[in-house]
Design a protein around this motif. Structure first.
Motif, mmCIF file in Angstrom:
data_model
loop_
_atom_site.group_PDB
_atom_site.id
_atom_site.type_symbol
_atom_site.label_atom_id
_atom_site.label_comp_id
_atom_site.label_asym_id
_atom_site.label_seq_id
_atom_site.Cartn_x
_atom_site.Cartn_y
_atom_site.Cartn_z
ATOM 1 N N ALA A 108 11.812 13.469 7.118
ATOM 2 C CA ALA A 108 12.162 12.149 7.285
ATOM 3 C C ALA A 108 13.855 11.894 7.468
ATOM 4 O O ALA A 108 14.439 12.446 6.774
ATOM 5 N N ASP A 109 14.213 10.872 8.513
ATOM 6 C CA ASP A 109 15.557 10.839 8.788
ATOM 7 C C ASP A 109 16.019 10.061 7.849
ATOM 8 O O ASP A 109 15.493 9.341 6.801
ATOM 9 N N ALA A 110 17.568 9.755 7.727
ATOM 10 C CA ALA A 110 18.154 8.919 6.907
ATOM 11 C C ALA A 110 17.670 7.519 6.620
ATOM 12 O O ALA A 110 18.387 6.755 5.585
ATOM 13 N N ARG A 111 17.290 6.988 7.684
ATOM 14 C CA ARG A 111 16.706 5.390 7.730
ATOM 15 C C ARG A 111 15.433 5.391 7.157
ATOM 16 O O ARG A 111 15.046 4.243 6.775
ATOM 17 N N TYR A 112 14.639 6.505 6.533
ATOM 18 C CA TYR A 112 13.571 5.950 5.891
ATOM 19 C C TYR A 112 13.520 5.239 4.927
ATOM 20 O O TYR A 112 14.090 5.257 3.709
ATOM 21 N N LEU A 113 12.625 4.244 4.840
ATOM 22 C CA LEU A 113 12.468 3.135 3.924
ATOM 23 C C LEU A 113 13.876 2.510 3.414
ATOM 24 O O LEU A 113 13.620 1.965 2.410
ATOM 25 N N THR A 114 14.781 2.465 4.161
ATOM 26 C CA THR A 114 16.169 2.113 3.791
ATOM 27 C C THR A 114 16.230 0.402 3.697
ATOM 28 O O THR A 114 16.989 -0.080 3.132
ATOM 29 N N SER B 4 8.287 7.986 8.884
ATOM 30 C CA SER B 4 8.146 9.079 9.725
ATOM 31 C C SER B 4 6.793 9.460 10.054
ATOM 32 O O SER B 4 5.655 8.958 9.491
ATOM 33 N N TRP B 5 6.453 10.081 11.286
ATOM 34 C CA TRP B 5 5.229 10.785 11.474
ATOM 35 C C TRP B 5 4.588 11.344 10.408
ATOM 36 O O TRP B 5 3.544 11.403 10.045
ATOM 37 N N PHE B 6 5.589 12.148 9.646
ATOM 38 C CA PHE B 6 4.878 13.220 8.580
ATOM 39 C C PHE B 6 4.521 12.386 7.452
ATOM 40 O O PHE B 6 3.635 12.651 6.825
ATOM 41 N N ALA B 7 5.249 11.215 7.169
ATOM 42 C CA ALA B 7 4.865 10.522 5.993
ATOM 43 C C ALA B 7 3.642 9.663 6.268
ATOM 44 O O ALA B 7 2.898 9.448 5.668
ATOM 45 N N ALA B 8 3.345 9.194 7.428
ATOM 46 C CA ALA B 8 2.257 8.323 7.889
ATOM 47 C C ALA B 8 1.182 9.195 8.017
ATOM 48 O O ALA B 8 0.111 8.889 7.433
ATOM 49 N N GLN B 9 1.186 10.618 8.312
ATOM 50 C CA GLN B 9 0.240 11.377 8.347
ATOM 51 C C GLN B 9 -0.219 11.764 7.014
ATOM 52 O O GLN B 9 -1.294 11.755 6.730
ATOM 53 N N ALA B 10 0.697 11.681 6.038
ATOM 54 C CA ALA B 10 0.419 12.296 4.736
ATOM 55 C C ALA B 10 -0.357 11.005 4.095
ATOM 56 O O ALA B 10 -1.169 11.162 3.240
ATOM 57 N N TYR B 11 0.150 9.823 4.411
ATOM 58 C CA TYR B 11 -0.687 8.539 3.711
ATOM 59 C C TYR B 11 -1.911 8.650 4.061
ATOM 60 O O TYR B 11 -2.972 8.237 3.516
ATOM 61 N N CYS B 12 -2.042 8.781 5.494
ATOM 62 C CA CYS B 12 -3.738 8.764 6.021
ATOM 63 C C CYS B 12 -4.444 9.950 5.558
ATOM 64 O O CYS B 12 -5.557 9.559 4.937
ATOM 65 N N GLN C 50 6.966 12.765 -3.982
ATOM 66 C CA GLN C 50 7.888 13.693 -2.945
ATOM 67 C C GLN C 50 7.989 12.964 -1.631
ATOM 68 O O GLN C 50 8.624 13.225 -0.744
ATOM 69 N N TRP C 51 7.332 11.673 -1.475
ATOM 70 C CA TRP C 51 7.419 10.922 -0.133
ATOM 71 C C TRP C 51 8.243 9.475 -0.584
ATOM 72 O O TRP C 51 8.553 8.872 0.210
ATOM 73 N N GLN C 52 8.756 9.623 -2.037
ATOM 74 C CA GLN C 52 9.844 8.459 -2.215
ATOM 75 C C GLN C 52 11.227 8.589 -1.450
ATOM 76 O O GLN C 52 11.568 10.071 -1.363
ATOM 77 N N GLU D 82 0.922 -1.205 0.057
ATOM 78 C CA GLU D 82 0.256 0.080 0.094
ATOM 79 C C GLU D 82 0.546 1.188 0.126
ATOM 80 O O GLU D 82 0.699 2.200 -0.819
ATOM 81 N N PHE D 83 1.773 1.427 0.694
ATOM 82 C CA PHE D 83 2.744 2.503 0.741
ATOM 83 C C PHE D 83 3.552 2.643 -0.470
ATOM 84 O O PHE D 83 3.682 3.667 -0.804
ATOM 85 N N LEU D 84 3.850 1.310 -1.311
ATOM 86 C CA LEU D 84 4.409 1.726 -2.461
ATOM 87 C C LEU D 84 3.732 2.188 -3.477
ATOM 88 O O LEU D 84 4.133 3.298 -4.165
#
Length: 254
Positions: free
Chosen positions: A81-87, A109-117, A70-72, A60-62
């Protein structure tokens, strides 16, 4: 070759009609939280809401990052998002063999999760909403007084964090929500309000969820260590942080 095969596989998945995420209604009500509403002993009030039955998955996140580039991970702003984001994904658009489609997505990150929701017309649940839903088992709305239930949840913390995550779709609780306990940590909307200095609490701070960790543990529901551990973990995070075992699900107001 491996990357091409992975791309072909996920491309085939995305070509299929996407099933809409399922949300179920929770009744809300007066709820005894580990974080009392007045900092002493007052129950929390949870308004009726709807909650996603399953955690958001890699598949789903893909689809989300394909639609919102912009969230890739190679394009996301460092402040979000920090450097570990989706690594753990093989490539920005290839989750690969270590991040299977039905496993919960983590290192978000919280920002990415909120954007997905928001892309689902939803939001992250509040702490009280999450705690309310997580208190239920398969037959009871509140199973927290059962020592065996609490012990089963604590068992998750003894498992190695390096183990591969199971797929979503565990046994549903009485509301029809799955994997509230024992799969991953979960972001909540108000994670950064779970701790403040004790002096502000003593001075009558009006914000409902502002408690220091030590104060929260001394207040009530001390036997629910698993829930208190989640509070300690969440309160230590920043909105751009990501971890190996931190995912999310979404909620909607009624």
């Amino acid at each position: 070759m491996r990357v091409r095969l992975a791309l072909a596989w996920f491309g085939l998945m995305l070509a299929l009609p996407a099933a809409a995420a399922e949300y179920v209604a929770l009744p809300g009500g007066t709820f005894t939280s580990v974080l009392p509403a007045d900092g002493k002993a007052a129950a929390a009030q949870v308004a009726p809401f709807r909650l996603r039955t399953e955690l958001v998955t890699n598949g789903e996140f893909l689809a989300f990052v394909q639609k919102h580039p912009q969230w890739q991970r190679d394009k996301v702003a460092g402040i979000l998002a920090d450097a570990r984001y989706l690594t753990q994904w093989e490539a920005p658009l290839v989750p690969g063999g270590q991040a299977l489609p039905r496993q919960p997505v983590t290192r978000v990150s919280w920002f990415a999760a909120q954007a997905y929701c928001e892309s689902e017309g939803a939001r992250l649940p509040s702490w009280y909403e999450w705690e309310f839903a997580a208190a239920a088992d398969a037959t009871r709305r509140d199973a927290r007084a059962d020592p065996a239930w609490r012990e089963s949840i604590l068992g998750w913390y003894s498992r190695p964090s390096s183990s591969a995550l199971p797929e979503v779709g565990g046994v549903a609780n009485v509301y029809g929500v799955r994997d509230m306990n024992g799969l991953v940590w979960e972001w909540v909307d108000d994670f950064n309000a779970l701790m403040v200095a004790s002096d502000s609490r003593e001075q009558g701070d009006p914000d409902l969820l502002k408690f220091c960790g030590a104060g929260a543990i001394s207040l009530q529901e001390k036997e629910n260590y698993a829930v208190l551990m989640r509070i300690a973990m969440l309160s230590a995070l920043k909105a751009a942080d990501t971890t190996n075992n931190l995912g999310f699900r979404c909620a909607k107001s009624n």
